[in-house]
Design a protein around this motif. Structure first.
Motif, PDB file in Angstrom:
ATOM      1  N   TYR A 231       0.814  -1.219   0.000  1.00 59.89           N
ATOM      2  CA  TYR A 231       0.000   0.000   0.000  1.00 59.89           C
ATOM      3  C   TYR A 231       0.848   1.269   0.000  1.00 59.89           C
ATOM      4  O   TYR A 231       0.304   2.388  -0.124  1.00 59.89           O
ATOM      5  CB  TYR A 231      -0.958   0.003   1.195  1.00 59.89           C
ATOM      6  CG  TYR A 231      -0.291   0.070   2.544  1.00 59.89           C
ATOM      7  CD1 TYR A 231       0.043   1.284   3.131  1.00 59.89           C
ATOM      8  CD2 TYR A 231       0.005  -1.096   3.253  1.00 59.89           C
ATOM      9  CE1 TYR A 231       0.643   1.349   4.380  1.00 59.89           C
ATOM     10  CE2 TYR A 231       0.602  -1.051   4.501  1.00 59.89           C
ATOM     11  CZ  TYR A 231       0.915   0.172   5.056  1.00 59.89           C
ATOM     12  OH  TYR A 231       1.526   0.227   6.289  1.00 59.89           O
TER      13      TYR A 231
ATOM     14  N   THR B 232       0.435   3.845  -3.124  1.00 56.99           N
ATOM     15  CA  THR B 232      -0.905   4.395  -3.323  1.00 56.99           C
ATOM     16  C   THR B 232      -0.916   5.817  -2.791  1.00 56.99           C
ATOM     17  O   THR B 232      -0.046   6.200  -2.001  1.00 56.99           O
ATOM     18  CB  THR B 232      -1.960   3.571  -2.543  1.00 56.99           C
ATOM     19  OG1 THR B 232      -1.725   3.720  -1.137  1.00 56.99           O
ATOM     20  CG2 THR B 232      -1.918   2.096  -2.934  1.00 56.99           C
TER      21      THR B 232
ATOM     22  N   THR C 200       1.090  -4.244  -7.488  1.00 57.12           N
ATOM     23  CA  THR C 200       0.624  -3.116  -6.676  1.00 57.12           C
ATOM     24  C   THR C 200       1.677  -2.022  -6.564  1.00 57.12           C
ATOM     25  O   THR C 200       1.329  -0.873  -6.272  1.00 57.12           O
ATOM     26  CB  THR C 200       0.202  -3.588  -5.277  1.00 57.12           C
ATOM     27  OG1 THR C 200       1.323  -4.145  -4.576  1.00 57.12           O
ATOM     28  CG2 THR C 200      -0.875  -4.662  -5.377  1.00 57.12           C
TER      29      THR C 200
ATOM     30  N   GLY D   2       1.280   1.235  -8.607  1.00 56.74           N
ATOM     31  CA  GLY D   2       0.103   2.047  -8.339  1.00 56.74           C
ATOM     32  C   GLY D   2       0.278   3.546  -8.475  1.00 56.74           C
ATOM     33  O   GLY D   2      -0.697   4.254  -8.751  1.00 56.74           O
TER      34      GLY D   2
ATOM     35  N   THR E 103      -2.379   4.801 -12.027  1.00 59.39           N
ATOM     36  CA  THR E 103      -3.393   5.025 -10.995  1.00 59.39           C
ATOM     37  C   THR E 103      -4.647   4.179 -11.212  1.00 59.39           C
ATOM     38  O   THR E 103      -5.471   4.062 -10.294  1.00 59.39           O
ATOM     39  CB  THR E 103      -3.781   6.509 -10.939  1.00 59.39           C
ATOM     40  OG1 THR E 103      -4.221   6.930 -12.251  1.00 59.39           O
ATOM     41  CG2 THR E 103      -2.576   7.355 -10.521  1.00 59.39           C
TER      42      THR E 103
ATOM     43  N   VAL F  81      -5.392   1.467  -8.609  1.00 62.26           N
ATOM     44  CA  VAL F  81      -5.804   1.822  -7.249  1.00 62.26           C
ATOM     45  C   VAL F  81      -7.292   2.158  -7.255  1.00 62.26           C
ATOM     46  O   VAL F  81      -7.778   2.860  -8.139  1.00 62.26           O
ATOM     47  CB  VAL F  81      -4.993   3.015  -6.712  1.00 62.26           C
ATOM     48  CG1 VAL F  81      -5.394   3.341  -5.278  1.00 62.26           C
ATOM     49  CG2 VAL F  81      -3.500   2.713  -6.797  1.00 62.26           C
TER      50      VAL F  81
ATOM     51  N   GLY G 228      -8.231   5.388  -2.877  1.00 61.07           N
ATOM     52  CA  GLY G 228      -6.825   5.775  -2.865  1.00 61.07           C
ATOM     53  C   GLY G 228      -5.923   4.833  -2.107  1.00 61.07           C
ATOM     54  O   GLY G 228      -4.748   5.149  -1.882  1.00 61.07           O
ATOM     55  N   LEU G 229      -6.431   3.658  -1.740  1.00 61.50           N
ATOM     56  CA  LEU G 229      -5.653   2.731  -0.922  1.00 61.50           C
ATOM     57  C   LEU G 229      -5.660   1.299  -1.456  1.00 61.50           C
ATOM     58  O   LEU G 229      -4.610   0.680  -1.586  1.00 61.50           O
ATOM     59  CB  LEU G 229      -6.181   2.744   0.525  1.00 61.50           C
ATOM     60  CG  LEU G 229      -5.642   1.672   1.474  1.00 61.50           C
ATOM     61  CD1 LEU G 229      -4.127   1.779   1.613  1.00 61.50           C
ATOM     62  CD2 LEU G 229      -6.332   1.773   2.832  1.00 61.50           C
ATOM     63  N   HIS G 230      -6.835   0.786  -1.730  1.00 65.01           N
ATOM     64  CA  HIS G 230      -6.957  -0.627  -2.073  1.00 65.01           C
ATOM     65  C   HIS G 230      -6.820  -0.869  -3.578  1.00 65.01           C
ATOM     66  O   HIS G 230      -6.964   0.060  -4.374  1.00 65.01           O
ATOM     67  CB  HIS G 230      -8.299  -1.168  -1.571  1.00 65.01           C
ATOM     68  CG  HIS G 230      -8.379  -1.239  -0.088  1.00 65.01           C
ATOM     69  ND1 HIS G 230      -8.893  -0.210   0.676  1.00 65.01           N
ATOM     70  CD2 HIS G 230      -7.985  -2.200   0.782  1.00 65.01           C
ATOM     71  CE1 HIS G 230      -8.819  -0.531   1.961  1.00 65.01           C
ATOM     72  NE2 HIS G 230      -8.278  -1.728   2.052  1.00 65.01           N
ATOM     73  N   PRO G 231      -6.544  -2.111  -3.971  1.00 67.15           N
ATOM     74  CA  PRO G 231      -6.455  -2.429  -5.404  1.00 67.15           C
ATOM     75  C   PRO G 231      -7.798  -2.216  -6.100  1.00 67.15           C
ATOM     76  O   PRO G 231      -8.874  -2.392  -5.507  1.00 67.15           O
ATOM     77  CB  PRO G 231      -6.056  -3.908  -5.411  1.00 67.15           C
ATOM     78  CG  PRO G 231      -5.423  -4.150  -4.080  1.00 67.15           C
ATOM     79  CD  PRO G 231      -6.172  -3.269  -3.130  1.00 67.15           C
ATOM     80  N   SER G 232      -7.711  -1.872  -7.366  1.00 68.23           N
ATOM     81  CA  SER G 232      -8.896  -1.667  -8.191  1.00 68.23           C
ATOM     82  C   SER G 232      -9.325  -2.977  -8.846  1.00 68.23           C
ATOM     83  O   SER G 232      -8.649  -4.011  -8.729  1.00 68.23           O
ATOM     84  CB  SER G 232      -8.594  -0.646  -9.287  1.00 68.23           C
ATOM     85  OG  SER G 232      -7.629  -1.193 -10.194  1.00 68.23           O
TER      86      SER G 232
END
Length: 231
Positions: free
Chosen positions: A149, A152, A193, A196, A200, A203, A207-211
């Protein structure tokens, strides 16, 4: 003459020995999947079908014969540490009938500054529980590495620490080493990750976790191993 002609056709493979024989129909298979983890498994900030266990299930459905079916159970919550996951599995008491079990856990141990020794103690407990739930077969288990993380917007702001990536590497090295020693498949997705900040789209909106896209890339790596284990 007619008998000789029929015999010749059998020899040449033009007809079977018994033209009345029918191909035995294939029995549809039912595959049970279990995913254990935290926010990275539950899919925090993405839709339910966007999280990697659901994408993996959908990819397996597309790969296997259409008469086969896949059932997915997820035991995961945002913020869970290894201790939380151990307790949740004990509370839910799932059966040991799963054909495939995935395990992704540890980021909250690191983020919440729990001693690394706790992970050293509890990750093996979870790995062994995953094996038990996977019909006592280590070959039916896939451990997924912890995402980073730090790469991110959140990781570069509120959650930033210069040692974050080093600590996540420490967790992942321990998990991978344990998996290699115990015949468990380990899939590295951490490098995905770590793109990131330059991509972008990897993400999620928080703004933190994977998309959804990041999870799709996870599945690209997990899927071949999953297929191999289920065939």
């Amino acid at each position: 003459m007619k008998k000789k002609l029929l015999l010749l056709m059998v020899v040449l493979g033009l007809i079977g020995c018994n033209s009345d024989d029918e191909t035995t129909p294939r029995t549809p298979q039912v595959y049970n999947l279990l995913s254990l983890g935290d926010s990275y498994t539950i899919g925090q900030s993405v839709c339910e079908t966007c999280r990697f266990p659901e994408q993996l299930k959908d990819s397996l459905i597309q790969t296997f014969p259409e008469e086969d079916s896949f059932n997915l159970q997820v035991i995961a919550q945002t913020g869970w540490k290894t201790t939380d996951l151990i307790n949740a599995i004990a509370n839910e008491n799932p059966p040991n009938t799963f054909n495939l079990v995935t395990l992704l856990i540890g980021v909250n141990n690191q983020y919440q500054n729990r001693p690394f020794s706790l992970y050293e103690e509890e990750f093996p407990i979870l790995a062994n529980k995953a094996i038990e739930l996977a019909q006592d077969n280590a070959n039916n288990v896939i451990v997924v590495s912890i995402p980073d993380y730090a790469f991110t917007p959140f990781g570069q702001g509120f959650g930033f620490s210069p040692t974050t990536s080093e600590e996540i590497d420490q967790y992942n090295v321990f998990a991978e080493t344990y998996c290699i020693a115990n015949g468990i498949t380990y899939i590295n997705i951490t490098d995905i990750t770590r793109q990131g900040l330059v991509n972008t789209d990897l993400v999620a909106a928080d703004g933190l976790h994977p998309s959804e896209l990041a999870y799709a890339l996870f599945v690209e790596r997990i899927l071949p191993e999953a297929i191999n284990k289920l065939q």
